[in-house]
Write an enzyme that holds these catalytic residues in place. Structure first.
Site, PDB file in Angstrom:
ATOM      1  N   HIS A  44       7.583   0.013   0.193  1.00  0.00           N
ATOM      2  CA  HIS A  44       6.456  -0.844   0.566  1.00  0.00           C
ATOM      3  C   HIS A  44       6.682  -2.263   0.058  1.00  0.00           C
ATOM      4  O   HIS A  44       6.646  -2.507  -1.150  1.00  0.00           O
ATOM      5  CB  HIS A  44       5.168  -0.257  -0.021  1.00  0.00           C
ATOM      6  CG  HIS A  44       3.937  -1.008   0.361  1.00  0.00           C
ATOM      7  ND1 HIS A  44       3.163  -1.685  -0.551  1.00  0.00           N
ATOM      8  CD2 HIS A  44       3.356  -1.201   1.569  1.00  0.00           C
ATOM      9  CE1 HIS A  44       2.142  -2.246   0.078  1.00  0.00           C
ATOM     10  NE2 HIS A  44       2.234  -1.977   1.355  1.00  0.00           N
ATOM     11  N   GLU A  71      10.306  -1.983   4.281  1.00  0.00           N
ATOM     12  CA  GLU A  71       9.238  -2.570   5.098  1.00  0.00           C
ATOM     13  C   GLU A  71       9.321  -4.102   5.176  1.00  0.00           C
ATOM     14  O   GLU A  71       9.656  -4.762   4.192  1.00  0.00           O
ATOM     15  CB  GLU A  71       7.863  -2.206   4.511  1.00  0.00           C
ATOM     16  CG  GLU A  71       6.753  -2.575   5.481  1.00  0.00           C
ATOM     17  CD  GLU A  71       5.381  -2.704   4.862  1.00  0.00           C
ATOM     18  OE1 GLU A  71       4.400  -2.558   5.624  1.00  0.00           O
ATOM     19  OE2 GLU A  71       5.268  -2.961   3.653  1.00  0.00           O
ATOM     20  N   ASP A  73       6.702  -7.282   6.510  1.00  0.00           N
ATOM     21  CA  ASP A  73       5.481  -7.805   7.127  1.00  0.00           C
ATOM     22  C   ASP A  73       5.813  -9.197   7.626  1.00  0.00           C
ATOM     23  O   ASP A  73       6.524  -9.938   6.948  1.00  0.00           O
ATOM     24  CB  ASP A  73       4.344  -7.906   6.090  1.00  0.00           C
ATOM     25  CG  ASP A  73       3.852  -6.540   5.639  1.00  0.00           C
ATOM     26  OD1 ASP A  73       3.519  -5.714   6.493  1.00  0.00           O
ATOM     27  OD2 ASP A  73       3.795  -6.320   4.410  1.00  0.00           O
ATOM     28  N   HIS A  86       3.369 -10.721   3.297  1.00  0.00           N
ATOM     29  CA  HIS A  86       2.325  -9.743   3.591  1.00  0.00           C
ATOM     30  C   HIS A  86       1.069 -10.360   4.205  1.00  0.00           C
ATOM     31  O   HIS A  86       0.488  -9.825   5.130  1.00  0.00           O
ATOM     32  CB  HIS A  86       1.921  -8.945   2.345  1.00  0.00           C
ATOM     33  CG  HIS A  86       0.802  -7.989   2.645  1.00  0.00           C
ATOM     34  ND1 HIS A  86      -0.526  -8.303   2.424  1.00  0.00           N
ATOM     35  CD2 HIS A  86       0.813  -6.768   3.209  1.00  0.00           C
ATOM     36  CE1 HIS A  86      -1.269  -7.295   2.832  1.00  0.00           C
ATOM     37  NE2 HIS A  86      -0.495  -6.346   3.311  1.00  0.00           N
ATOM     38  N   GLU A 179       6.076  -4.785  10.424  1.00  0.00           N
ATOM     39  CA  GLU A 179       4.670  -4.951  10.825  1.00  0.00           C
ATOM     40  C   GLU A 179       4.393  -6.392  11.226  1.00  0.00           C
ATOM     41  O   GLU A 179       4.644  -7.319  10.460  1.00  0.00           O
ATOM     42  CB  GLU A 179       3.726  -4.565   9.673  1.00  0.00           C
ATOM     43  CG  GLU A 179       2.259  -4.743  10.080  1.00  0.00           C
ATOM     44  CD  GLU A 179       1.262  -4.523   8.950  1.00  0.00           C
ATOM     45  OE1 GLU A 179       1.659  -4.025   7.865  1.00  0.00           O
ATOM     46  OE2 GLU A 179       0.087  -4.860   9.147  1.00  0.00           O
TER      47      GLU A 179
HETATM   48 CA    CA Z   1       2.527  -3.657   5.819  1.00  0.00          CA
END
Ligand code: CA
Length: 368
Positions: A44, A71, A73, A86, A179
């Site tokens: 994460h 991950e 973002d 993020h 994301e």
């Molecule tokens: Ca995320």
């Protein structure tokens, strides 16, 4: 002679039976090990429990820990670069308020979209903080000391090249878990963040469901647009994940027929009909921990799960809940391993996001 033939037949039967049994055992063992190896740990924001989130340093550490997915973002800069960050604000994790004091919007926030890549690169990045009584207070006090050493923001392309470079030097094939942050907001500002993201992914060879990438979003209308329009037009077919938020977070806004924007209703997706609808556009579902474990009813030693994982599995979606943090545990567990156990083996999720990827990997490895 008949007796010898009979004996031979028995031996052949025995060998066949024994062979079958061994094969079955092997198959069972494979099933068991698959059951474990199918559970995936997603780093994460990198190994964000140890180094400032989303920095390349944090990605390198998580990579070395052995995760299958890192991950990203993404938010867009004024000059249309995809920045790995993020929030679509800069103020929680940088010194933007000191460097560009007059560039906040009316709400007091400094938006990524109002700054060029050069300006963003001039900022110092640090562990997340909240300003209280005029002072910066580190959100997770036991994490990397805020403001120490030097960290910088980077682009999505720089991160892909970093991961693909490591894949080359190590021989591993670590994947991306991307994301797009607030596509609705970018749309309001005249930018198509999902299209820009897919263009970069295509440029770097991620084009099919076999490509080592998941594309995740909280924006359901945008997910439909990504699947039905963008991926069709761009001849792409990536694995997608619908992220679920609580309505109270106002995570996503949806444009109405009259042009106005209203908060998106996530609750309607958390029904059997809603989940079947999501499954038309998504290969996976990303709920919060609280959506798979009933936090109100769960007590220590008595975890009560919700029907979320079953609903998703009934619709052939994998479930990857967010986020396990050793330093922010719910009251129904005593330690981080109990939370990994509850999410992966009691609720039956297929993987999870954690700020402490080493602990998640160790837990799965040791799980019997
Ligand atoms: Ca995320």
């Amino acid at each position: 002679m008949k007796k010898i033939l009979y004996l031979l037949l028995l031996v052949v039967l025995f060998i066949n039976l024994y062979g079958c049994k061994s094969n079955m055992e092997a198959a069972n063992n494979t099933d068991m090990s698959n059951k474990n190896s199918e559970k995936i740990i997603i780093a994460h924001r990198g190994a964000s429990g140890y180094l400032p989130e989303h920095t390349l340093e944090s990605k390198a550490l998580a990579y070395q820990m052995g995760v299958p997915y890192l991950e990203q973002d993404l938010a867009m800069s004024k000059d249309n670069h995809l920045i790995v960050i993020h929030d679509h604000y800069l103020d929680r994790v940088t010194d933007v308020a000191e460097k560009f004091p007059d560039r906040a919007r009316k709400d007091g926030r400094y938006y990524v979209i109002d700054f060029t890549l050069d300006e963003i690169k001039s900022l110092n990045f640090m562990e997340g903080f909240t300003v209280k009584d005029g002072k910066k207070v580190q959100d997770y006090p036991n994490r990397f000391p805020m403001g120490k050493s030097t960290f910088k923001l980077h682009t999505f392309e720089e991160e892909i090249e970093f991961i693909q470079g490591l894949n080359k030097t190590t021989g591993k094939n670590v994947g991306l878990y991307v994301e797009t942050k607030a596509p609705w907001f970018h749309k309001q500002e005249g930018k198509d963040i999902s299209k820009a993201t897919l263009e970069v992914l295509k440029k770097y060879g991620y084009t099919t469901k076999d490509s080592n990438v998941y594309f995740q979003t909280f924006d359901f209308p945008d997910l439909v647009y990504v699947r039905e329009k963008l991926m069709v037009d761009m001849d792409m077919d990536l694995k997608t994940v619908m992220l679920f938020a609580e309505n109270s977070w106002n995570e996503t806004y949806e444009q109405q027929d009259d042009g106005s924007w209203r908060p998106f209703d996530f609750d309607k997706l958390r029904t059997p009909e809603g989940m079947a609808l999501v499954a038309k556009f998504a290969d996976g579902a990303g709920p919060s921990n609280d959506m798979v474990i009933n936090g109100k009813l769960s007590k220590k030693g008595n975890i009560v799960i919700t029907d979320f994982v079953k609903l998703a599995h009934d619709n052939n979606m994998v479930v990857h809940p967010y986020t396990v943090r050793k330093d922010k545990l719910p009251p129904y567990v005593d330690n981080v391993n109990e939370l990994y156990e509850a999410i992966l083996y009691q609720a039956g999720a297929d993987g999870l996001f954690t700020d402490f990827p080493d602990l998640g990997l160790e837990f799965i490895k040791n799980h019997k």
